[in-house]
Write a protein that holds these residues in place. Structure first.
Motif, mmCIF file in Angstrom:
data_model
loop_
_atom_site.group_PDB
_atom_site.id
_atom_site.type_symbol
_atom_site.label_atom_id
_atom_site.label_comp_id
_atom_site.label_asym_id
_atom_site.label_seq_id
_atom_site.Cartn_x
_atom_site.Cartn_y
_atom_site.Cartn_z
ATOM 1 N N GLU A 9 -5.748 -8.880 2.910
ATOM 2 C CA GLU A 9 -5.241 -8.968 4.235
ATOM 3 C C GLU A 9 -3.278 -9.033 4.733
ATOM 4 N N ASN A 10 -3.249 -9.681 3.052
ATOM 5 C CA ASN A 10 -1.742 -10.361 2.644
ATOM 6 C C ASN A 10 -1.221 -8.542 1.710
ATOM 7 N N ILE A 11 -1.868 -7.730 1.376
ATOM 8 C CA ILE A 11 -1.659 -7.656 0.274
ATOM 9 C C ILE A 11 -0.334 -6.728 0.228
ATOM 10 N N GLU A 12 0.677 -6.317 -0.573
ATOM 11 C CA GLU A 12 1.694 -5.895 -0.452
ATOM 12 C C GLU A 12 2.534 -4.405 -0.696
ATOM 13 N N CYS A 18 3.038 -0.852 4.824
ATOM 14 C CA CYS A 18 2.581 -0.119 5.441
ATOM 15 C C CYS A 18 1.922 0.427 3.592
ATOM 16 N N LEU A 19 0.789 0.655 2.707
ATOM 17 C CA LEU A 19 0.045 1.034 2.588
ATOM 18 C C LEU A 19 -0.998 0.188 2.327
ATOM 19 N N ARG A 20 -0.725 -0.906 3.702
ATOM 20 C CA ARG A 20 -2.148 -1.810 4.051
ATOM 21 C C ARG A 20 -3.461 -0.953 4.035
ATOM 22 N N LEU A 21 -3.372 -0.390 5.002
ATOM 23 C CA LEU A 21 -4.419 0.589 5.243
ATOM 24 C C LEU A 21 -5.771 0.933 4.563
ATOM 25 N N LYS A 22 -3.963 1.472 3.180
ATOM 26 C CA LYS A 22 -5.236 2.420 2.410
ATOM 27 C C LYS A 22 -5.871 1.599 2.100
ATOM 28 N N PRO A 43 -11.994 2.138 2.219
ATOM 29 C CA PRO A 43 -13.465 2.488 1.645
ATOM 30 C C PRO A 43 -13.653 0.801 3.058
ATOM 31 N N VAL A 44 -13.199 0.049 3.434
ATOM 32 C CA VAL A 44 -13.921 -0.824 4.393
ATOM 33 C C VAL A 44 -13.980 0.128 6.156
#
Length: 195
Positions: free
Chosen positions: A89-92, A95-99, A103-104
């Motif tokens: 959830e903390n990925i930077e 704007c690309l977090r949903l990418k 798969p989930v």
């Protein structure tokens, strides 16, 4: 004493070191005591410890994009997905977090409920790393289902992922074209002047 890696085995201890020996034929402790082959200074212990730790169900896969490589380690757990030690959830960049979640979101969270996935990613840029992560997550759940669940469930997951985006399971072969001399890039050339 260090434990022997094979069973049954014999540990032979001398004052200076310990040796693990696997007999060529089965011997009993009484026959070793009766044997005159070993010097009296050696202490012989029969190791019949057959207890082993239960093997954890785990798979390791790689996802790649350009020069970014993500290594995913999936095992039985409680639904955690971590990237370089941080929750996904903390990925930077945001704007690309949903990418990375794709798969989930495609397969549903119930498929990941009893699975922990730990991902190490390095190389490339931010976007390439995100694409490598999503590929590693997709490949890890397919590999886990193939190894520990059943073939029909694996084929169902695979078909769903391929129908959405083939690059989730198949690596993108495109690479940066090398720069050549005579210009500032792969194709661009320096201007000519005919004066």
């Amino acid at each position: 004493l260090p434990s022997c890696s094979f069973t049954p085995s014999i540990q032979i201890s001398t004052p200076s070191s310990t040796y693990c020996v696997q007999p060529l034929r089965t011997v009993s402790a009484s026959s070793i005591e009766q044997s005159q082959l070993l010097p009296a200074s050696l202490q012989v212990v029969i190791n019949t410890n057959t207890s082993t730790m239960p093997e954890t169900q785990s798979v390791q896969v790689f996802g790649k994009k350009k020069t970014a490589t993500a290594c995913a380690f999936a095992k039985q757990g409680r639904g955690l997905i971590k990237v370089n030690g941080q929750p996904i959830e903390n990925i930077e960049p945001e704007c690309l977090r949903l990418k990375a979640f794709e798969p989930v979101l495609i397969l549903g969270q119930d498929k990941f409920a009893n699975l922990d996935i730990r991902i190490r990613v390095k190389g490339g840029g931010m976007t390439a790393q995100i694409y490598a992560i999503r590929s590693a997550i997709a490949k890890s759940i397919v590999a886990y289902y193939a190894k520990y669940v059943d073939e029909s469930a694996k084929n169902e997951l695979r078909a769903t992922l391929l129908a959405y985006d083939r690059n989730l399971l198949v690596a993108d072969p495109r690479r940066r074209e090398p720069k050549k001399y005579g210009g500032r890039g792969a194709r661009a050339r320096f201007q000519k002047s005919y004066r």
